[in-house]
Motif scaffolding. Structure first.
Motif, PDB file in Angstrom:
ATOM      1  N   LYS A 145       0.845  -1.201   0.000  1.00 17.76           N
ATOM      2  CA  LYS A 145       0.000   0.000   0.000  1.00 17.76           C
ATOM      3  C   LYS A 145       0.876   1.245   0.000  1.00 17.76           C
ATOM      4  CE  LYS A 145      -2.105  -1.237   3.777  1.00 17.76           C
ATOM      5  NZ  LYS A 145      -2.920  -1.264   4.962  1.00 17.76           N
ATOM      6  N   SER A 147       1.157   3.521   2.274  1.00 15.56           N
ATOM      7  CA  SER A 147       1.814   3.768   3.549  1.00 15.56           C
ATOM      8  C   SER A 147       1.908   2.457   4.323  1.00 15.56           C
ATOM      9  CB  SER A 147       0.984   4.782   4.331  1.00 15.56           C
ATOM     10  OG  SER A 147       1.530   4.943   5.614  1.00 15.56           O
ATOM     11  N   GLU A 391      -4.576   7.596   0.744  1.00 15.76           N
ATOM     12  CA  GLU A 391      -4.391   6.210   1.192  1.00 15.76           C
ATOM     13  C   GLU A 391      -5.524   5.275   0.797  1.00 15.76           C
ATOM     14  OE1 GLU A 391      -2.835   5.506   5.050  1.00 15.76           O
ATOM     15  OE2 GLU A 391      -1.632   7.332   5.026  1.00 15.76           O
ATOM     16  N   GLY A 403      -6.524  10.500   3.800  1.00 17.01           N
ATOM     17  CA  GLY A 403      -5.070  10.475   3.832  1.00 17.01           C
ATOM     18  C   GLY A 403      -4.602  11.383   4.948  1.00 17.01           C
TER      19      GLY A 403
END
Ligand code: SAH
Ligand code: SF4
Ligand code: F3S
Length: 449
Positions: A145, A147, A391, A403
């Protein structure tokens, strides 16, 4: 028997990361990982011992999922509780058949294979082992992903009097720098833009094993190496300890542009008397100096913290000292915990002196302060344009995504699916106490995917 596994995670980010590594390891061995607890034949609980409540929840769950209509499912208790209690867990949770501490997680596929072949068997593994390099690096390509967490070490050499972690995680062990860098490069090539480095005391990384170079600690050397990785745009870490937060790390905020302007720095208490009883090796004044030095380098830096209320002997004056630090630093995020006596810790002998009512009242007072400073900060952001790493879709609302700002403020904004994984500019148009609300400004894409 089908090999469908459901993994439930309690506790800290370290456990989250280890559950992810466990899922990747199990998939490699032909197991299927499911998000649907009911359809799983194998249920693994990756547990936490840090407070009594976390333990009670996991035991309750283990008993619930192995009785009645769930009978026949293979239940395993992993992680910190396994290490803490070993075989005595079978008394608390009679249908559990697998107990494995943090050092044995890489062996779980092998243990499950054995248990499925013999329904009457139990396996317990709480051996303390050197770091399993293969397991700590295990990643699933499909789960990459924008993060992600990356563990850089395990264990803790401190002896904070309230804390069970040194017992459950053992002494500090550091991953080789080359393993960490290789893992982050691999993630960056597959789209990861932000890494959060994990450890009980990340700024102890490499102590007595990797030499200082030009006055820079091994941890700062590691940060510099990650700064150089193409594709990585943001670096975060948790938690650093005030004790080793020296000028090389403070300077890094100026020298390393990818280092995000947010530090989660656990204070635990604002009273020097209580800090001493906790065996936290710093005074409130030193904590304030670190925060001030960071503020001088990066005026917009955001500081969050961990606090324990109701530690044995904490009187009104001690608590007021903690309140005073909140008002001085204006923490806009803090994890506030009510003290929970842990068998086997030094503070166990002090008893549980502060009543639940007082703990609860102190907890509420600090939560109110955090709410107040959080709202104040959020309101000051309205009208600004922030760089956000997109995100995921937000839970509610079509075309709503979420995010974080560099300061780790959560933002929900209007955008499109194709922007997930990118750094974009978002105009902040409103806020709640905890969240900023905004919209994507297409003319100002802050970075490519
Ligand atoms: N290594 C980190 C903390 C890890 S434990 C550090 O030293 O900063 C996460 C948090 O749980 C701690 O910061 C502390 O605030 C809280 N905690 C630990 N033991 C606790 C206990 N016995 N009761 C209540 N909170 C506790
Ligand atoms: Fe626990 Fe203290 Fe170690 Fe943190 S530094 S894990 S609070 S013993
Ligand atoms: Fe809990 Fe173990 Fe983390 S005790 S907080 S899961 S290190």
């Amino acid at each position: 028997m089908e090999k469908r596994v459901y993994i439930k995670t309690y506790g800290c980010q370290m456990n989250e990361r280890e559950s992810e590594g466990l899922a990747a390891t199990l998939r490699n061995h032909g197991y299927e990982i499911t998000d649907d607890e009911h359809s799983a034949e194998i249920i693994l609980l990756n547990t936490c011992s840090v407070r009594e409540q976390a333990e009670a929840k996991a035991i309750g769950k283990s008993n619930f999922i192995s009785r009645g209509k769930n009978q026949g499912k293979l239940v395993g208790i992993l992680g910190c509780m396994a290490q803490n209690f070993g075989e005595t867990l079978y008394q608390k949770s009679p249908n559990t058949r697998l107990v494995v501490g943090p050092d044995g997680l890489g062996r779980i596929p092998e243990y499950l294979d054995r248990l499925m072949g013999d329904k009457n068997r139990r396996i317990t593994d709480i051996e303390v082992r050197p770091l399993d390099r293969k397991f700590t690096s295990a990643r699933d390509e499909k789960k990459v992903k924008a993060s992600l967490f990356v563990s850089i070490m395990r264990g803790c050499n401190m002896r904070c009097t309230y804390c069970i972690v040194p017992k459950t995680r053992g002494s500090e062990q550091y991953r080789p720098m080359e393993d960490i860098i290789r893992e982050i490069q691999w993630l960056a090539e597959r789209g990861t833009r932000e890494v959060t480095l994990l450890g009980q005391i990340v700024n102890n990384y490499g102590t007595h094993q990797i030499p200082f170079i030009g006055g820079k600690s091994p941890f700062v050397q590691l940060l510099e190496k990650i700064q150089a990785i193409e594709g990585i745009r943001r670096i975060r870490f948790m938690s650093p300890h005030p004790k080793g937060f020296k000028s090389d790390l403070i300077d890094a905020y100026e020298n390393l542009p990818k280092l995000c302007p947010h530090v989660h720095l656990p204070l635990q208490s604002g009273s020097d008397r209580i800090l001493k009883a906790m065996k936290r090796p710093y005074k409130r004044e030193q904590f304030s100096s670190i925060v001030a030095a960071l503020g001088e380098k990066i005026p917009t830096i955001s500081i969050s913290t961990d606090i324990i209320v109701g530690f044995p002997g904490e009187n009104e004056e001690d608590f007021e000292a903690t309140c005073a630090v909140f008002d001085e630093i204006k923490f806009d995020m803090a994890f506030i915990f009510k003290y929970s006596p842990r068998p086997g810790t030094i503070a166990e002998n002090f008893g549980d002196q502060i009543s639940q009512e007082i703990k609860e009242a102190r907890n509420q007072i600090l939560l109110k302060k955090v709410e107040y400073y959080s709202r104040q900060y959020n309101e000051s952001m309205v009208g600004t344009v922030k760089e956000i790493l997109v995100e995921r879709r937000a839970r509610r609302g079509l075309q709503q995504f979420e995010g974080y700002t560099p300061e780790h403020r959560k933002v929900i904004f209007t955008a499109t699916e194709d922007l997930i994984g990118q750094l974009i500019s978002v105009k902040i148009e409103g806020c709640t106490t905890s969240t900023l609300l905004g919209k994507f400004i297409p003319s100002q894409v802050a970075g490519e995917a």
